[in-house]
Design an enzyme around this catalytic site. Structure first.
Site, PDB file in Angstrom:
ATOM      1  N   GLU A  17       0.799  -1.218   0.000  1.00 56.66           N
ATOM      2  CA  GLU A  17       0.000   0.000   0.000  1.00 56.66           C
ATOM      3  C   GLU A  17       0.839   1.280   0.000  1.00 56.66           C
ATOM      4  OE1 GLU A  17      -3.194   0.270  -0.313  1.00 56.66           O
ATOM      5  OE2 GLU A  17      -3.773  -1.834  -0.107  1.00 56.66           O
ATOM      6  N   SER A  41     -48.916 -12.096  48.636  1.00 59.48           N
ATOM      7  CA  SER A  41     -48.411 -12.303  49.999  1.00 59.48           C
ATOM      8  C   SER A  41     -46.901 -12.230  50.122  1.00 59.48           C
ATOM      9  CB  SER A  41     -48.901 -13.661  50.526  1.00 59.48           C
ATOM     10  OG  SER A  41     -50.299 -13.638  50.711  1.00 59.48           O
TER      11      SER A  41
END
Length: 687
Positions: free
Chosen positions: A94, A365
């Site tokens: 590159e 409960s």
């Protein structure tokens, strides 16, 4: 003739001087512009390098359980964590002058410019790694002159403010390798199923060729094209003295195993829990959606994968597939509030609504232990007696009469103890206690235990008619389980940003909010729902699962017309289970009402496998005595049933039970104990 020639020379001289002056002016302007650009770039400072990265979620053992991304798989790693082969191959193909230029390769630019002019279009690139990185970070990829100018400016800023190592690291973490993989780590995992630092020369040279055109050079698209590109890359590496020819030949013939599968593709691990974690990141840590989804965070959670699997499998196994009943479960470590398992529904794909943290349902409960703790604070004891019978409560302030009922309209029709009232879930006893204490007492107690939902100040609050969240009820019972220390549900242990810096760490420590002796007395009372010694006018509410228990638990069940609950704990783990219908349909079938208890006991038993069996240890300030469960008085030898019951020291009963003396038959004469023979006589005893 001579005059004309001189005039021509003088005119030419003027043009040359003019050209020279204009050139100087042009150069000066260019220098000024360049200096201005450089100064402006310097004043702007370093451009931010944040790029979209996958956020990863980890379980408590470090296993990745989920991932957030926008289709771009990217995991940022340091340059040292990338194979040197890939680094060298990338630079070689590159930008071979990467380390020597200042961001631009002018020779390549000139060549590309000539090619573009000939074609009258942008046809050839000469971008360096720095330029490509600038484009990846800040710009679109269209080939226009405007974009190139912006790219050049960002390149200048990158080169001015970051080192070559930082630029190269950023480039290798942002470049696109095809198939949704951004960066070397994601690409290495996708193509070869391994981290980037393990790439061989053969694998690295294949990977370095993909960014030129993933649709052409990906080995998954065309292995032939990929191998051709690989040869070119290896040849450049030889030319640039990164490798020798022998290494290149070996790499070309190296066998390759292409995986073609992304890491962390499984999305079914604890989906409701992951949603709750995302919500916590947003509401508690104040992170925005983009940061959560694309910030490259590492979120270390509290979830235990073993417990999570047990929770999901238990719910799936025990609830009939054709039933529309929903379920949720939360388990926590009571010592620190860490959520170990969370299920928000039976099927996340069908309904992502999280019933564990979002739904507000009547607890029934299961609210009574909070009420009775408040009663203990106000002088009640497990032996405090009140009458259980059909009762209508009338009020002086024009409120409507209230006539609560017990399950199946069963009553003792006599006085019962608080311990037995809890074990049998007597509603009359609960409402009497609630009204005796004052309705504000339970409201304030609920807040102390971490319940954030609104509590209605009504007599029925004692029976759990105001809605709560499952996770908050699990947390409330954790406070009992740890001896009275305040904890909050914890989903996230630590969060790191993409650099590895810790941006959040949970350091909350439990602190006392209850009296330890009262918390233990309440815990010991809650073991009573599994103790048949407390059977009375009806059986204890945990009777159906007693035979499945292999250790001591404390807990409480609860039910309303539309909800069924079971919450309980050991010293190591607390879990809360809710079952019911989303649309509030009434639960009529007995089997439907038993789901919560059955899920709870199976989860608790399986989750505790491998854990030591521990009991609840009484703290200082408590005393245990044997009492007659029917009247709460000290048990005598005549009492047919006696139960060890704990009290705050000084509040234990002092009166002995006399209920059974009237029915006691004359005690048979005690047999005389045989006299013990001296050892020397035994030697001669042949009988």
């Amino acid at each position: 003739m001579e005059i004309i020639t001189n005039q021509r020379f003088r005119k030419a001289g003027k043009y040359i001087r003019a050209f020279f002056i204009l050139s100087l002016i042009g150069v000066a302007i260019a220098i000024i512009l360049a200096s201005g650009i450089l100064l402006y770039a310097k004043l702007l400072g370093p451009p931010p390098l944040a790029v979209p990265q996958s956020t990863l979620f980890y379980s408590d053992d470090g296993t990745v359980i989920g991932e957030s991304h926008n289709g771009q798989k990217r995991y940022w790693v340091e340059l040292s964590e990338i194979s040197p082969y890939l680094v060298d191959a990338t630079i070689s193909i590159e930008d071979r002058k990467f380390y020597s230029h200042n961001g631009f390769d002018y020779k390549r630019i000139a060549g590309a410019l000539i090619a573009d002019i000939k074609a009258m279009a942008k046809v050839q690139g000469a971008s360096t790694i720095s330029q490509q990185y600038a484009r990846n970070l800040f710009l679109a990829h269209e080939k226009t002159w405007e974009r190139k100018l912006k790219e050049a400016f960002y390149t200048i800023r990158l080169e001015m403010n970051y080192s070559k190592k930082e630029i190269l690291e950023g480039y290798l973490n942002t470049i696109y390798y095809g198939h949704g993989a951004y960066g070397a780590e994601a690409a290495s995992q996708f193509y070869f199923g391994k981290p980037a630092h393990e790439l061989t020369l053969g694998e690295a040279s294949i990977l370095a060729g993909v960014p030129k055109g993933a649709g052409i050079y990906s080995p998954l698209v065309s292995m032939e094209n990929a191998k051709k590109r690989q040869k070119i890359i290896l040849q450049t590496m030889v030319t640039n003295h990164y490798i020798d020819k022998n290494s290149a030949m070996t790499a070309i013939t190296e066998p390759l195993t292409i995986v073609g599968k992304h890491l962390h593709t499984k999305t079914s691990t604890a989906p409701y829990f992951q949603d709750a974690v995302r919500h916590a990141l947003k509401t508690e840590l104040k992170l925005d959606d983009r940061t959560i989804e694309l910030g490259g965070l590492k979120v270390y959670t509290t979830i235990d994968l073993k417990q999570q699997a047990i929770a999901e499998q238990t719910i799936e196994r025990l609830i009939s597939k054709d039933s529309e009943i929903q379920a949720s479960l939360v388990s926590m470590n009571p010592r620190n509030g860490h959520v170990k398992a969370l299920v928000g529904g039976r099927n996340y794909e069908e309904s992502p609504f999280n019933r564990a943290v979002q739904a507000i349902r009547q607890p029934g409960s299961t609210m009574k232990p909070l009420l009775y703790y408040a009663a203990l604070e106000n002088g009640f004891t497990p032996s405090t007696m009140m009458r259980s019978e059909p009762t209508t409560f009338r009020f002086d302030d024009d409120r409507a009469e209230y006539s609560p009922k017990n399950f199946n309209s069963q009553y003792a029709n006599e006085e019962i103890t608080m311990a037995q009232a809890l074990a049998l879930s007597d509603n009359i006893y609960a409402v009497k206690t609630h009204l005796f204490l004052g309705v504000d007492t339970l409201v304030n107690t609920a807040k102390k235990f971490g319940l954030s939902t609104k509590m209605n100040k009504v007599p029925s609050l004692a029976l759990g008619t105001s809605g709560v969240r499952v996770i908050e009820m699990a947390n409330a019972y954790s406070i009992f389980a740890n001896g009275g220390k305040k904890v909050s549900p914890v989903l996230i242990k630590r969060v790191e940003n993409y650099k590895g810096d810790i941006i959040f760490e949970n350091k909350k420590e439990a602190f006392p909010i209850l009296k330890p002796e009262l918390a233990f007395v309440m815990t010991q009372m809650m073991t009573g729902i599994f103790d048949p010694k407390l059977n009375g006018y009806t059986s204890v509410t945990g009777r159906t699962i007693i035979n499945d228990m292999t250790r001591t638990y404390a807990g409480k069940s609860g039910s309303t017309d539309t909800d069924s609950w079971m919450i309980g704990y050991s010293p190591q783990l607390v879990s809360a289970v809710w079952t019911g219908y989303d649309k509030g349909h009434s639960i009529h079938l007995t089997a439907d009402k038993s789901y919560a208890k059955n899920i709870w006991i199976r989860f608790m038993e399986d989750a505790h496998k491998g854990m030591p069996i521990k009991g609840f240890k009484p703290p200082k300030g408590t005393v245990g005595v044997y009492v007659n469960p029917e009247n709460g008085k000290l048990a005598t030898d005549n009492c047919p049933i006696k139960r060890l019951t704990y009290f705050v020291e000084g509040t234990e009963p002092t009166e002995y039970c006399t209920d059974h003396l009237l029915y006691q038959k004359e005690a048979p004469a005690k047999k005389a104990k045989p006299t013990k023979k001296p050892w020397y006589k035994k030697l001669f005893d042949w009988s």
